[in-house]
Motif scaffolding. Sequence first.
Motif, short mmCIF file in Angstrom:
data_model
loop_
_atom_site.label_atom_id
_atom_site.label_comp_id
_atom_site.label_asym_id
_atom_site.label_seq_id
_atom_site.Cartn_x
_atom_site.Cartn_y
_atom_site.Cartn_z
N VAL A 1 0.83 -1.20 0.00
CA VAL A 1 0.00 0.00 0.00
C VAL A 1 0.87 1.25 0.00
CG1 VAL A 1 -1.80 1.25 1.25
CG2 VAL A 1 -1.78 -1.26 1.27
N LEU A 2 0.61 2.15 -0.94
CA LEU A 2 1.25 3.46 -0.96
C LEU A 2 0.28 4.49 -0.40
CD1 LEU A 2 2.78 3.34 -4.55
CD2 LEU A 2 4.05 3.10 -2.41
N PHE B 1 12.25 2.38 2.33
CA PHE B 1 11.66 3.32 1.37
C PHE B 1 11.34 4.61 2.08
CE2 PHE B 1 7.97 5.15 -0.83
CZ PHE B 1 8.45 5.22 -2.12
N SER B 2 12.13 5.65 1.85
CA SER B 2 11.93 6.90 2.58
C SER B 2 12.29 8.10 1.72
CB SER B 2 12.77 6.89 3.87
OG SER B 2 12.50 8.04 4.64
N PRO B 3 11.47 8.41 0.72
CA PRO B 3 11.74 9.58 -0.13
C PRO B 3 11.71 10.87 0.69
CG PRO B 3 10.04 8.17 -1.08
CD PRO B 3 10.25 7.70 0.32
N GLY C 1 5.98 -0.25 -12.61
CA GLY C 1 6.20 -0.22 -11.17
C GLY C 1 6.55 1.14 -10.61
N LYS C 2 7.04 2.04 -11.46
CA LYS C 2 7.29 3.40 -10.99
C LYS C 2 5.95 4.08 -10.72
CE LYS C 2 11.76 4.17 -13.24
NZ LYS C 2 12.56 5.09 -14.11
N ASP D 1 11.20 6.05 -8.29
CA ASP D 1 11.65 4.68 -8.46
C ASP D 1 11.19 3.88 -7.24
OD1 ASP D 1 13.63 2.40 -7.94
OD2 ASP D 1 14.21 3.01 -9.96
N PRO D 2 10.48 2.78 -7.43
CA PRO D 2 9.92 2.06 -6.29
C PRO D 2 10.96 1.39 -5.40
CG PRO D 2 9.61 0.78 -8.30
CD PRO D 2 10.16 2.12 -8.71
N THR D 3 12.17 1.19 -5.91
CA THR D 3 13.22 0.55 -5.12
C THR D 3 14.04 1.56 -4.34
OG1 THR D 3 13.40 -1.24 -6.73
CG2 THR D 3 15.23 -0.96 -5.20
#
Length: 324
Positions: free
Chosen positions: A160-161, A191-193, A212-213, A235-237
Amino acid sequence: MVREKFPSFIRRVVKVKTVVFSAFLLAFLFGSIVTAQSPLDGLNVDVSGTVSAVAVQTDGKILIGGFFTHVSGVNRTNLARLNVDRTLDTSFVPNPNGSVYSILIQPNGSILIGGIFTEVAGVSRPAIARLLPDGTLDSDFFANVGGWVKTIALESSGNVLIGGSFTIAGSPPQNHLARLDKDLGDPDQSFSPVIQRGGIVEVRAISVQANGKFIIGGLFSSVGGAARNCLARIDPTTGVPDSFDPFPVYATEVNTIVAQPNGKILVGGLYLGGFVTKKVARIDTVTGTEDPTFSAAFAGNIETGYSVYALAVQPNGRILVGGF
């Protein structure tokens, strides 16, 4: 925000008793806001407040969320479900104690809600919660979000985003955009933009692409240290933005993102590209540039300080636009 193929009655659905919002309702008739009784079917569902989110279940029942206290004269706080015959589902009583901004139905029928609440069904659930298909609270799913959740999306993995204006404590903390485990709601600490802006920062829209992006829109001026005015692709990674930068000059806000069948996206907001009348733009997701053949200039009061909050693409390709 859920983009479902809504039945035709959604174009004419609910009479909103206390109108605190404006023309942007019309565009959300396919996606997240309902309004107005139709003389064609006699439907009369009175909502004592505002409705900000709508989702249709596979069984035809309709979920509505927002800021209200009653539906059809019955006490329902901020979240309700209508039966297929459009009567109130009296068995569905989650009663979140604050506004619901977003509803997303998962493939298994579970219901994710995001907003500015702290409790659901009397149990602590800050800003996001998951309900089982019968409307009871999913006791396994919990994310300790400090702030509010404005938008929810699913990755192909089912994770979940969430976007909004919030902080999730951790090392490092996650601010405004986070990925949650699909089963338990635990944040993905890898994951911490870093999303920044002078003033309020808020992620208001998320659109996941086939590769996936995902593209985010909202109130921000940089992502991962790179200048990005209100729109970026992540980028999801790594959680860092790629070269996608449609508004390098200026934009005030992006409130909604809708993908078109041709792979391009529509974005709605305010002062897109720095032009006072540009509230809607079409972006090529390959090049990251605006489509010069798409022009939607708005006249009247919407020119100055008014924003587009809702977009929807009809089956015939025409675009519904709403805002205030």
